[in-house]
Design an enzyme around this catalytic site. Sequence first.
Site, PDB file in Angstrom:
ATOM      1  N   HIS A   1      48.809  47.090  37.937  1.00  0.00           N
ATOM      2  CA  HIS A   1      48.192  45.814  37.611  1.00  0.00           C
ATOM      3  C   HIS A   1      47.187  46.063  36.494  1.00  0.00           C
ATOM      4  CE1 HIS A   1      49.760  43.466  40.957  1.00  0.00           C
ATOM      5  NE2 HIS A   1      49.344  44.363  41.832  1.00  0.00           N
TER       6      HIS A   1
ATOM      7  N   CYS B   1      49.583  43.778  32.971  1.00  0.00           N
ATOM      8  CA  CYS B   1      49.149  42.532  32.360  1.00  0.00           C
ATOM      9  C   CYS B   1      47.872  42.757  31.568  1.00  0.00           C
ATOM     10  CB  CYS B   1      48.920  41.454  33.415  1.00  0.00           C
ATOM     11  SG  CYS B   1      50.429  40.716  34.029  1.00  0.00           S
TER      12      CYS B   1
END
Length: 303
Positions: free
Chosen positions: A144, A186
Amino acid sequence: MADDQGCIEEQGVEDSANEDSVDAKPDRSSFVPSLFSKKKKNVTMRSIKTTRDRVPTYQYNMNFEKLGKCIIINNKNFDKVTGMGVRNGTDKDAEALFKCFRSLGFDVIVYNDCSCAKMQDLLKKASEEDHTNAACFACILLSHGEENVIYGKDGVTPIKDLTAHFRGDRCKTLLEKPKLFFIQACRGTELDDGIQADSGPINDTDANPRYKIPVEADFLFAYSTVPGYYSWRSPGRGSWFVQALCSILEEHGKDLEIMQILTRVNDRVARHFESQSDDPHFHEKKQIPCVVSMLTKELYFSQ
């Protein structure tokens, strides 16, 4: 806070093998969008061979005993306090990358579910190793993320703190050698709607020239997405970026220059993948990878 999944995950809700998701902190608790990546029919055509002369002066020297080490950090599970969901599909990425980079000639090591401190320690120790007999170094981060930071299993750490160990003034045995970082994570929470398309010379005046090398030189960062945007991942197939990267490397890893390879990766991700969702907010979204290069020469993985 996101990485490469095509859906924002609810705690306790599992991805199906057909869902794409973005590794973002859940903020739309009322739904889990059903997504899948739509690939255009892959017509493999042997591209017409374009002969281009290689100029050794402008190429990295790859004539070393070994190509180098490749570290893959694969973070799938996260502590509850982070609020981040399981990154289903990332093991497929790690497996594909392991095979791909090993076939190129790298010595590949995979580390799973690393804390921030563990990531720092791994890369610090790697930078302190003797790379004298290696041509380059590669690191792949699967996790992440947000802009400028990446998640360990227990929280976030600045990407720059991880890569700084390899600066020219800290890792002398990789001085003037390429340091490659591939980051599947991301970099924000924006979504790309897409748009319909119509279809210098070396100064050799001194016999033994002396020169300084910028400490940030010879780095390359290949991000799965541009700053501010989500990065998509399919739990059944892996992330769009890694699928494309491995595919292009398998086809052309030993004959194209690294920027040519990554340009083709950009094209494949941009054209061959698109999300679909019952929720209009996540329907028909696109993605474009981003390359930041401080390389000072051309890089071919074959001599």
